[in-house]
Write a protein that holds these residues in place. Structure first.
Motif, PDB file in Angstrom:
ATOM      1  N   LYS A   8       0.804  -1.231   0.046  1.00 45.31           N
ATOM      2  CA  LYS A   8      -0.019  -0.046   0.064  1.00 45.31           C
ATOM      3  C   LYS A   8       0.986   1.271  -0.076  1.00 45.31           C
ATOM      4  O   LYS A   8       0.345   2.247  -0.672  1.00 45.31           O
ATOM      5  N   ASN A   9       2.106   1.343   0.483  1.00 39.11           N
ATOM      6  CA  ASN A   9       2.850   2.344   0.802  1.00 39.11           C
ATOM      7  C   ASN A   9       3.942   2.541  -0.222  1.00 39.11           C
ATOM      8  O   ASN A   9       4.938   3.206   0.010  1.00 39.11           O
ATOM      9  N   VAL A  10       3.974   1.575  -1.273  1.00 44.26           N
ATOM     10  CA  VAL A  10       4.991   1.334  -2.078  1.00 44.26           C
ATOM     11  C   VAL A  10       5.345   2.725  -2.992  1.00 44.26           C
ATOM     12  O   VAL A  10       6.245   2.842  -3.412  1.00 44.26           O
ATOM     13  N   SER A  11       4.225   3.576  -3.047  1.00 40.68           N
ATOM     14  CA  SER A  11       4.361   4.811  -3.933  1.00 40.68           C
ATOM     15  C   SER A  11       4.622   6.097  -2.911  1.00 40.68           C
ATOM     16  O   SER A  11       4.577   7.100  -3.623  1.00 40.68           O
ATOM     17  N   ARG A  12       4.854   5.878  -1.788  1.00 42.62           N
ATOM     18  CA  ARG A  12       4.960   7.049  -0.795  1.00 42.62           C
ATOM     19  C   ARG A  12       6.301   6.738   0.186  1.00 42.62           C
ATOM     20  O   ARG A  12       6.421   5.491   0.528  1.00 42.62           O
ATOM     21  N   ILE A  13       6.694   7.729   0.771  1.00 41.64           N
ATOM     22  CA  ILE A  13       7.934   7.706   1.721  1.00 41.64           C
ATOM     23  C   ILE A  13       7.472   8.659   2.869  1.00 41.64           C
ATOM     24  O   ILE A  13       7.305  10.009   2.416  1.00 41.64           O
ATOM     25  N   GLY A  14       7.390   8.510   3.876  1.00 41.02           N
ATOM     26  CA  GLY A  14       7.114   9.406   5.020  1.00 41.02           C
ATOM     27  C   GLY A  14       5.820  10.103   4.646  1.00 41.02           C
ATOM     28  O   GLY A  14       5.584  11.353   4.848  1.00 41.02           O
ATOM     29  N   THR A 403       7.885   6.230 -10.096  1.00 38.70           N
ATOM     30  CA  THR A 403       7.005   6.089  -9.266  1.00 38.70           C
ATOM     31  C   THR A 403       7.098   5.253  -7.904  1.00 38.70           C
ATOM     32  O   THR A 403       6.174   5.239  -6.811  1.00 38.70           O
ATOM     33  N   ARG A 404       8.262   4.535  -8.081  1.00 32.65           N
ATOM     34  CA  ARG A 404       8.472   3.518  -6.969  1.00 32.65           C
ATOM     35  C   ARG A 404       9.839   3.699  -6.287  1.00 32.65           C
ATOM     36  O   ARG A 404      10.651   4.234  -6.782  1.00 32.65           O
ATOM     37  N   PRO A 405      10.225   3.103  -5.057  1.00 31.68           N
ATOM     38  CA  PRO A 405      11.305   3.521  -4.391  1.00 31.68           C
ATOM     39  C   PRO A 405      12.454   2.613  -5.315  1.00 31.68           C
ATOM     40  O   PRO A 405      12.307   1.840  -5.672  1.00 31.68           O
ATOM     41  N   ARG A 406      13.750   3.125  -4.777  1.00 30.96           N
ATOM     42  CA  ARG A 406      14.833   2.578  -5.349  1.00 30.96           C
ATOM     43  C   ARG A 406      14.996   1.327  -4.740  1.00 30.96           C
ATOM     44  O   ARG A 406      14.487   0.914  -3.498  1.00 30.96           O
ATOM     45  N   PRO A 407      15.326   0.146  -5.789  1.00 33.68           N
ATOM     46  CA  PRO A 407      15.531  -1.319  -5.017  1.00 33.68           C
ATOM     47  C   PRO A 407      16.417  -1.284  -4.031  1.00 33.68           C
ATOM     48  O   PRO A 407      17.582  -0.705  -3.857  1.00 33.68           O
ATOM     49  N   SER A 408      16.169  -2.172  -2.985  1.00 30.02           N
ATOM     50  CA  SER A 408      16.833  -2.299  -1.673  1.00 30.02           C
ATOM     51  C   SER A 408      17.930  -3.219  -1.932  1.00 30.02           C
ATOM     52  O   SER A 408      18.889  -3.430  -0.776  1.00 30.02           O
TER      53      SER A 408
END
Length: 416
Positions: A8-14, A403-408
């Motif tokens: 659900k939060n994959v498109s948001r940071i903080g 729209t997605r975070p950097r791969p960890s």
């Protein structure tokens, strides 16, 4: 449950949408989406006229061909520049990157400009001009603050070119308001200034990144041949001629003089390119597109300049070799590469993006030279659809990247 929350939060940071966390994410995505919309709108208008019909009314107050030209230069291209500068200047200066608030506010201003120009028939032209003209000063002040703190004198040239773009945009709006109208059309001159200022940007930035990226890749692969090299005097001449061509694009400069300067810019920039060993990276699409884009820059200058002097094709067709060929292919090349690099992904483009590169190049060649042998509407529609398809592919492939975070973890682990 943890996995569900992560999805659900994959498109948001903080609490902030990821797309707003970096300039390249927001502006490259907006540039791609807007490019598709703007070109579809333009080709739709052309298709209706090709069929012998006409629209009863239009949302914009200016002629459709001027709306098209304005939005591709001062809408699409400016969005790519914003994404590039907001991301690159902090790297140049070692300063902090613009935060989500600046990206959101400046992006809102850019979007208001697009809406204002599109719906300009419903608003006062002065209000439309104020809204649309506000974007470049906002972007320039953000850049100036960082460059001034680190004494980046050589990069101040970008502020000069942004100021030139502002003047070109101002010329178009003044024409639409009715306050000024020079011989030959102030709005048309504003388009020309915008294209040449954008081309000068490519002459400067391209000469920094193309040989550097090529050299790095060849060194990494253990290439034993000649590496790209630069000549300081030739670099200065290439940039100077591109800047002079931009100034000569303003009204009242004799066409013959502009033609001569453009030819000089083309000759010097093709000499610069010849020393960068582009053939050695022919198997790497993410690199060869940079070389082809710079080749189209030099060719665009040469074709435009010789057209003004010899009058063997239309000026508008010649200008499109710079606009679609150089600017279109270089902006697509930089967006695809920078998005991968700054999002922590391998610098390898997928096959649909390679197809997009080729489609933009074909669109440029068809638009510039097709009218020498084929019907006007067929040329325009095919070129427009090729451009639209190329940027639709970009949006399709890069929407999740932007729209997605950097791969960890490394890509290989993520695929397991």
């Amino acid at each position: 449950m943890a996995a569900t929350l992560q999805r659900k939060n994959v498109s948001r940071i903080g609490g902030c949408p990821i797309v707003l966390t970096s300039g390249f994410r927001f502006y490259f995505l907006c540039a791609g989406l807007f490019s598709v919309f703007a070109m579809l709108a333009w080709t739709a208008w052309l298709a209706v006229h090709a069929a012998g019909a006409a629209f009863v009314s239009l949302p914009m107050s200016m002629a459709p061909h001027l709306w098209h030209a304005h939005e591709m230069v001062y809408g699409y291209t400016m969005a790519v520049m914003a994404g590039f500068f907001i991301t690159a200047v902090p790297n140049w200066t070692g300063t902090e990157e613009a935060g989500a608030k600046f990206v959101a506010v400046s992006g809102f201003i850019w979007l208001l400009g697009r809406l204002g120009v599109w719906f300009s028939s419903a608003f006062d032209p002065i209000a439309v001009a104020v809204v649309d003209l506000a974007f470049i000063p906002v972007l320039s002040m953000a850049i100036l603050g960082r460059l001034a703190r680190k004494s980046q004198v050589r990069n101040m040239i970008f502020l000069f070119l942004l100021s030139t773009l502002f003047l070109g945009n101002l010329m178009m709006h003044l024409d639409w308001i009715g306050w000024i109208g020079w011989s030959g059309g102030t709005a048309e001159a504003g388009v020309r200034v915008g294209v040449f200022a954008s081309a000068a940007m490519i002459s400067i930035v391209g000469a920094r990144v193309v040989p550097a990226f090529t050299r790095n890749a060849l060194n990494r692969d253990g290439y034993a041949g000649a590496l790209p090299r630069s000549n300081a005097w030739l670099d200065r001449l290439g940039v100077l001629s591109a800047l002079l061509a931009t100034l000569a694009a303003f009204p009242f400069v004799p066409q013959f003089l502009l033609g001569c300067i453009a030819i000089a810019a083309g000759a010097t920039n093709i000499l610069r390119l010849s020393a960068w060993n582009g053939w050695a990276v022919r198997n790497s699409p993410i690199l060869w597109i940079l070389h082809l884009a710079f080749l189209l820059l030099a060719a665009g200058y040469l074709v435009y300049g010789s057209t003004l002097i010899l009058d063997y094709m239309s000026e508008t067709a010649a200008l499109h070799l710079l606009a679609i060929g150089a600017i279109g292919s270089m902006t697509l090349a930089m967006m695809t590469r920078a998005s991968l690099g700054h999002s922590g992904r391998p610098l390898i483009v997928k096959r649909p993006i390679v197809l997009a590169y080729l489609m933009v190049i074909v669109a440029a060649l068809i638009r510039s030279f097709g009218n020498l042998a084929f019907d006007y509407f067929a040329v325009m529609l095919i070129s427009g659809l090729m451009w639209t398809g190329a940027f639709a592919l970009f949006v399709w492939i890069y929407f999740p990247i932007l729209t997605r975070p950097r791969p960890s973890r490394p890509r290989e682990e993520l695929q397991q």
